[in-house]
Design an enzyme around this catalytic site. Structure first.
Site, mmCIF file in Angstrom:
data_model
loop_
_atom_site.group_PDB
_atom_site.id
_atom_site.type_symbol
_atom_site.label_atom_id
_atom_site.label_comp_id
_atom_site.label_asym_id
_atom_site.label_seq_id
_atom_site.Cartn_x
_atom_site.Cartn_y
_atom_site.Cartn_z
ATOM 1 N N SER A 1 -14.389 -20.243 21.498
ATOM 2 C CA SER A 1 -13.997 -18.867 21.833
ATOM 3 C C SER A 1 -12.754 -18.836 22.728
ATOM 4 O O SER A 1 -11.704 -19.344 22.338
ATOM 5 C CB SER A 1 -15.201 -18.187 22.483
ATOM 6 O OG SER A 1 -14.933 -16.878 22.825
ATOM 7 N N HIS B 1 -20.890 -16.038 16.586
ATOM 8 C CA HIS B 1 -20.014 -16.582 17.633
ATOM 9 C C HIS B 1 -20.734 -17.554 18.573
ATOM 10 O O HIS B 1 -20.200 -18.600 18.936
ATOM 11 C CB HIS B 1 -19.473 -15.395 18.443
ATOM 12 C CG HIS B 1 -18.240 -15.689 19.219
ATOM 13 N ND1 HIS B 1 -17.009 -15.890 18.627
ATOM 14 C CD2 HIS B 1 -18.028 -15.815 20.562
ATOM 15 C CE1 HIS B 1 -16.100 -16.113 19.558
ATOM 16 N NE2 HIS B 1 -16.694 -16.077 20.742
#
Ligand SMILES: *[C@@H]1O[C@H](CO)[C@@H](O)[C@H](O)[C@H]1NC(C)=O
Ligand SMILES: *[C@@H]1O[C@H](CO)[C@@H](O)[C@H](O)[C@H]1NC(C)=O
Length: 513
Positions: free
Chosen positions: A264, A469
């Site tokens: 990320s 994610h």
């Protein structure tokens, strides 16, 4: 009010009386242990402890003022003190018994919970608990932030490995927004990427950037000042990453090739670093980006709801909290309610800013880990970083530097608009590992990034539709779906382009012979 007065009264007693031999010695010890609770109580009410103590002190003093009763204060008279004290005690119990409970509960020794003690352990403690060697290294950035790097230098001893056996190939794992080094170990020795890599023979370094649990210090700024939190992922890329990478290179030797794995925001900072301080393209061996965040055109995360305010930075900072991005704020609660209603997620997840911003995947989530995860995330991030991402989303998802407004940009960059990060300067071999259900890094955005990178290794899409994610960190099948592939890629190293590079260098060396 009365209890704190009582507390100070006790202090006065300690100073004037002979505590050892008096009837109230137990009370004295009870109240003197309560300083922290009292302080928290006062601060919770939004008042300064110092002023508070001052005002209470005045009250106590005036209570003993001779004028009130027409006789002089004789604090050594035990009876007098005893009378006064009893009045206070009775009043306190009468009017403020609840408060009394808070400050001096009847059952006051130690609270014994049935929580798993591991929940409260730090990253190195967790690593040691799992039988691996753990190290902490302190690194100071060129702008004064004091960071803690964690490290698993060798594999678990007696696990078929020879333990201390140098040299190991090095890898730096970089957490994402609101994360910390704990992200990589919380899934435990079977599934945590830090352990998987250690078992595969790597010397594993775990980054912690400014503002998170392990890096909340600065040589001259306190973490409650605005100046401390005046950073986005850009400053992390310009100061924290170079400091940590240089430190590892000095420790390992500059000929060691360091692999970089980011998740990320840990990928945003890599791209920002490599496109601006380009010599790091030569220092690192290769980059592996999990859930890569550069372009942000297709965002499902509720962070996109902030994008429409992106033009008004001050407003947004006020809305979200000036300094640290705190999960307990009203806007966050509003956002999380929104996210939860849309996605039918239950409360424990909703209330956590990380799950709220990144989503939650029922099937891949190991619920046993929830208490541990909730105690470690969110680990701390600046509001400005969120604003930076919101600006990018607002500005057609471009990967660009922070927008200070027209005048601010001219001062900062010499141009009215913020510059884009020049991805074409990234010569380091980079592998992208993305997922289809990623709220922040859509497959389209990742594909676009892949097209732009001059030296890509592979664009791997996790073969499971629901994978999201956060699954890159804790999914039940992360080892099978991602880490095996990652280790394959790591073993192979750079792209074909990089192999040619090695060949040329080898030829040059041969010619020298
Ligand atoms: C869930 O996590 C616990 C604790 O680390 C572990 O023992 C268990 O094997 C995990 N379950 C699955 C299905 O991965
Ligand atoms: C924050 O950083 C910007 C850019 O470096 C600077 O212009 C500004 O004065 C800083 N603000 C504070 C409060 O430190």
């Amino acid at each position: 009010m009365r209890l704190p007065v009582l507390f100070l009264f006790t202090i006065v007693l300690i100073q004037y009386g002979d505590c050892q031999s008096t009837w109230y010695s137990d009370l004295v010890s009870i109240f003197s242990e309560k300083t922290t609770q009292l302080k928290n109580y006062v601060q919770d009410k939004g008042r300064s402890f110092k002023n508070y103590v001052g005002s209470v002190q005045n009250k106590v003093t005036s209570y003993f003022k001779p004028s009130a009763h027409g006789r002089s204060l004789d604090v050594t008279t035990e009876d007098q003190i005893k009378d006064r004290f009893e009045v206070y005690l009775n009043e306190a119990e009468m009017y403020d018994s609840e408060l009394f409970e808070v400050i001096a509960p009847a059952d006051m020794k130690y609270k014994c919970t049935t929580d798993d003690p591991a929940i409260h352990m730090t990253t190195p403690q967790l690593i040691a608990l799992h039988g691996y060697p753990a190290e902490s290294h302190v690194v100071i950035t060129d702008d004064g932030y004091i960071l803690t790097l964690h490290r698993i230098p060798y594999a678990k001893v007696g696990n078929g490995s020879k333990g201390i056996e140098s040299p190991r190939k090095a890898v730096l794992l970089h957490h994402g927004l609101l994360g910390s080094s704990a992200d990589w170990v919380m899934a435990g020795p079977e599934k945590g990427l830090a352990y998987v890599l250690s078992n595969a023979g790597y010397d594993v370094w775990l980054a912690n950037v400014r503002g998170n649990t392990y890096s909340r210090s600065h040589i001259s700024l306190n973490s409650d000042c605005r100046a401390f939190w005046n950073f986005t992922f850009h400053e992390i890329s310009q100061h924290d990453l170079p400091a940590m990478i240089d430190y590892i290179m000095v420790t390992k030797g500059w000929d060691a090739k360091l692999n970089y794995i980011g998740h990320s925001m840990g990928t945003s900072v890599l791209f920002a670093l490599l496109s601006t301080k380009t010599h790091y393209n030569k220092v690192l061996r290769a980059g592996y980006a999990l859930a890569p965040v550069a372009y942000m055109t297709e965002i499902k995360s509720p962070i996109r709801l902030l994008a429409r305010f992106a033009d008004d930075i001050e407003y947004l900072l006020n809305l979200l909290g000036q300094n640290e991005f705190l999960p307990q704020n009203a806007v966050l609660r509003w956002l999380s309610k929104h996210a939860c209603e849309i996605n039918h997620i239950e409360e424990a997840f909703c209330e956590n800013s990380l799950f709220m911003l990144c989503g939650f995947d029922e099937k891949q989530f190991n619920r046993t880990l929830l208490p541990l995860i909730l105690s470690h995330v969110p680990a701390g991030a600046s509001t400005k970083t969120l604003v930076h991402y919101a600006q990018e989303i607002h500005n057609k998802g471009q990967f660009q530097m922070f927008d200070y407004g027209k005048e601010g940009n001219k001062r900062q960059y010499g141009t009215p608009t913020p510059p884009q990060y020049p991805l074409e300067k990234i010569t380091l071999p980079i592998a992208l590992l993305g997922a289809q259900n990623d709220w922040l890094a859509s497959t389209a955005d990742v594909a676009k990034l892949y097209q732009q990178l001059p030296n890509p290794i592979e664009n791997y899409v996790v073969p499971l539709e629901e994978f999201n994610h956060i699954d890159f960190l804790w999914a039940i099948d992360a080892p099978k779906l991602v880490y095996n592939k990652l280790i394959d890629l790591l073993e192979k190293g750079g792209s074909k382009y990089a192999e040619v590079d090695v060949e040329i260098i080898t030829n040059e060396i041969n010619e020298l012979d």
